[in-house]
Design a protein around this motif. Structure first.
Motif, mmCIF file in Angstrom:
data_model
loop_
_atom_site.group_PDB
_atom_site.id
_atom_site.type_symbol
_atom_site.label_atom_id
_atom_site.label_comp_id
_atom_site.label_asym_id
_atom_site.label_seq_id
_atom_site.Cartn_x
_atom_site.Cartn_y
_atom_site.Cartn_z
ATOM 1 N N PHE A 1 0.826 -1.202 0.000
ATOM 2 C CA PHE A 1 0.000 0.000 0.000
ATOM 3 C C PHE A 1 0.864 1.257 0.000
ATOM 4 O O PHE A 1 0.611 2.201 -0.755
ATOM 5 C CB PHE A 1 -0.918 -0.017 1.226
ATOM 6 C CG PHE A 1 -1.679 1.262 1.418
ATOM 7 C CD1 PHE A 1 -2.787 1.545 0.640
ATOM 8 C CD2 PHE A 1 -1.276 2.184 2.375
ATOM 9 C CE1 PHE A 1 -3.481 2.727 0.813
ATOM 10 C CE2 PHE A 1 -1.971 3.365 2.552
ATOM 11 C CZ PHE A 1 -3.080 3.640 1.766
ATOM 12 N N ARG A 2 1.897 1.273 0.825
ATOM 13 C CA ARG A 2 2.711 2.489 0.929
ATOM 14 C C ARG A 2 3.602 2.682 -0.299
ATOM 15 O O ARG A 2 3.881 3.826 -0.676
ATOM 16 C CB ARG A 2 3.557 2.450 2.207
ATOM 17 C CG ARG A 2 2.750 2.533 3.486
ATOM 18 C CD ARG A 2 3.652 2.630 4.700
ATOM 19 N NE ARG A 2 4.330 3.905 4.778
ATOM 20 C CZ ARG A 2 3.881 4.958 5.458
ATOM 21 N NH1 ARG A 2 2.727 4.882 6.100
ATOM 22 N NH2 ARG A 2 4.561 6.086 5.482
ATOM 23 N N THR A 3 4.069 1.595 -0.906
ATOM 24 C CA THR A 3 4.907 1.763 -2.098
ATOM 25 C C THR A 3 4.096 2.279 -3.279
ATOM 26 O O THR A 3 4.631 2.946 -4.162
ATOM 27 C CB THR A 3 5.569 0.432 -2.494
ATOM 28 O OG1 THR A 3 4.571 -0.584 -2.606
ATOM 29 C CG2 THR A 3 6.607 0.029 -1.468
ATOM 30 N N ASP A 4 2.786 1.966 -3.295
ATOM 31 C CA ASP A 4 1.944 2.497 -4.369
ATOM 32 C C ASP A 4 1.759 4.004 -4.239
ATOM 33 O O ASP A 4 1.471 4.683 -5.224
ATOM 34 C CB ASP A 4 0.584 1.803 -4.366
ATOM 35 C CG ASP A 4 0.689 0.370 -4.864
ATOM 36 O OD1 ASP A 4 1.682 0.063 -5.535
ATOM 37 O OD2 ASP A 4 -0.213 -0.434 -4.558
ATOM 38 N N SER A 5 1.861 4.526 -3.031
ATOM 39 C CA SER A 5 1.729 5.969 -2.813
ATOM 40 C C SER A 5 2.918 6.454 -1.984
ATOM 41 O O SER A 5 2.771 6.987 -0.887
ATOM 42 C CB SER A 5 0.409 6.272 -2.103
ATOM 43 O OG SER A 5 0.322 5.546 -0.889
#
Length: 486
Positions: free
Chosen positions: A330-334
């Protein structure tokens, strides 16, 4: 560390899936430009042939008018004196043709079928159409003919008139002809002019077509720029003014953004809720199982409780790492990049894990140097380093040593973890970073096969890399995380 990978289990008949690539149907700008340029070429061709036909017709009419004027001048000079036909060909009648070009001029004057003067072998005009009396057709009306004479193309006009003589009415015919070399040269010049006009029209139209195509696509380029300049968490609807034809596209994009925002919010809430609802009950069950283990005396019951505790630990570990992996995804996508002090982050993490290492009498040593702050997500980087350290402590034997080093290369900041867990019998360590893949020495050790996967994904999200190799002494593994400094 896992010294050798085990292949990940696959379902029977499962086929490898390749991610679909976005296919292009061609450039809209190029397609529009080609259509406009093609239309310009068709219009230029139509213009060329129209101008050429008009120029040829005008040239032919002008040439025929001069021939007619010359023949009329000769016909007007015919007189009857003493019952005889006399003819004095005016100089101007033939000179007006010679002044136009260097073509040769021929003439013939006949009374009925008797040659009075001129060239006797000059071609004779075609017979009159059926149903039209010759006297009606030839009285003052020119008759034109294009033919071959003396190896030259010839344009000829014939005029006829009835004259009253003593023996009755007789027909006098005047034929004037001129070669067409000058007219052909004139037509060639007109053709070149028409071609230049057509080419000029095409070039101007092509430039206008390219400009029109570029101008027509510009709103789409502007919309692309508006969307691409947004940050990873900017999920606001697109409010930029667009042409009417693009409104359905923008409405669909805004609906997709709204669905994506809701989905991400639900995913984030699910991760937080799952972390609380899964870990807390498992911890409670484990605590109760340990308390029960102290009260049970039968060996078979104690064995069952130990297996229960082990299963709880494996479930808790797997659930925790699955949630960690979901959080990393989730965090790598944003990804939000902020300055991260890598040396301080690693030193703090080593201090937090040192009590865990001391339970196995493992000496956890940290060697940090002053490394410039790097742009990245501190939570993700800490998660990656923690997974590597956790693996090193978990697989290392009691009374061994784990060294953590932070240093700088020409372009990267590097965290290196070296253990003494036995190393890698298989030199190919690529599979160790795949999901749910564990080494051959993992039997009996609690784990999920996601630790190195998380570390690799975090490194790649920051533009870095994960390197796995045997240690210098060959007694263990050396895992390095490299993060670019810019």
């Amino acid at each position: 560390m896992s010294p050798a990978p085990n292949p990940a289990p696959q379902r029977p008949g499962a086929a490898a899936k390749t991610p679909g690539r976005l296919r292009s149907s061609g450039s809209l700008r190029r397609r529009l430009a080609l259509q406009l340029v093609g239309s310009a070429a068709i219009l230029a061709s139509v213009l060329f042939f129209a101008v050429l036909g008009f120029a040829r017709d005008l040239s032919q009419r002008s040439h025929d008018s001069i021939l007619f004027a010359s023949a009329t001048s000769i016909l007007d000079s015919v007189t009857v004196q003493g019952g005889e036909v006399t003819l004095d060909i005016p100089y101007a009648a033939l000179s007006m043709l010679g002044n136009i070009s260097d073509d040769r001029v021929f003439y013939r004057v006949t009374l009925d079928d008797t040659l009075l003067t001129g060239y006797p072998d000059l071609p004779v005009q075609a017979t009159p159409p059926k149903g039209v009396p010759i006297t009606d057709r030839r009285q003052g009306e020119p008759s034109f003919l294009t033919t071959r004479y003396r190896d030259s193309s010839l344009r000829m006009v014939t005029l006829s008139r009835l004259m009253a003589l003593q023996e009755g009415a007789r027909e006098i015919s005047i034929s004037v002809a001129q070669t067409r070399d000058g007219q052909a040269a004139e037509l060639a010049a007109l053709t070149r002019s028409a071609l230049q006009l057509g080419v000029g029209f095409f070039l101007i139209s092509a430039l206008l077509a390219l400009w029109t195509a570029q101008w027509s696509i510009r709103p789409l380029d502007v919309l692309t720029g508006v969307v691409s300049r947004r940050g990873p968490k900017d999920l606001r609807p697109v409010r930029h003014a667009v042409p009417t034809e693009m409104l359905p596209l923008v409405h669909s994009l805004n609906r997709f953004i709204e669905r994506l925002r809701i989905s991400l919010t639900r995913s984030e809430d699910f991760i937080a809720e799952a972390a609380h609802r899964v870990r807390t009950p498992l911890a409670t069950v484990r605590t109760q199982a340990e308390i029960t283990l102290r009260r049970v005396d039968k060996p078979e019951n104690r064995t069952s409780l130990r297996e229960m505790i082990r299963a709880i630990d494996e479930s808790s570990r797997a659930a925790g790492q699955l949630l960690d992996h979901a959080m990393v995804t989730f965090r790598t996508d944003s990804l939000e990049r902020k300055p991260v002090e890598l040396s301080a982050l690693v030193a703090e993490l080593v201090d937090r894990l040192r009590p865990v290492a001391e339970l196995k009498d493992i000496d956890l040593c940290c060697h940090t140097r002053n490394v410039p702050a790097l742009p990245g997500d501190a939570i993700l980087i800490q998660n990656a380093v923690r997974n590597i350290l956790d693996n090193a402590i978990k697989y290392s034997a009691a009374e061994s040593r784990v060294d953590v080093t932070v240093h700088q290369t020409a372009l990267d900041a590097v965290v290196t973890v070296t253990d003494a867990a036995g190393g890698f019998p298989d030199p190919d360590t690529t599979a160790l970073t795949e999901r749910f893949v564990r080494g051959s020495n993992s039997v009996g050790t609690i784990g999920s096969g996601l630790g190195l996967t998380i570390a690799r994904e975090v490194a790649e999200a920051h533009g870095g890399r994960l390197d796995i190799s045997p240690s210098d002494t060959g007694a263990g593994a050396c895992v390095s995380l490299a993060f670019p400094l810019q």
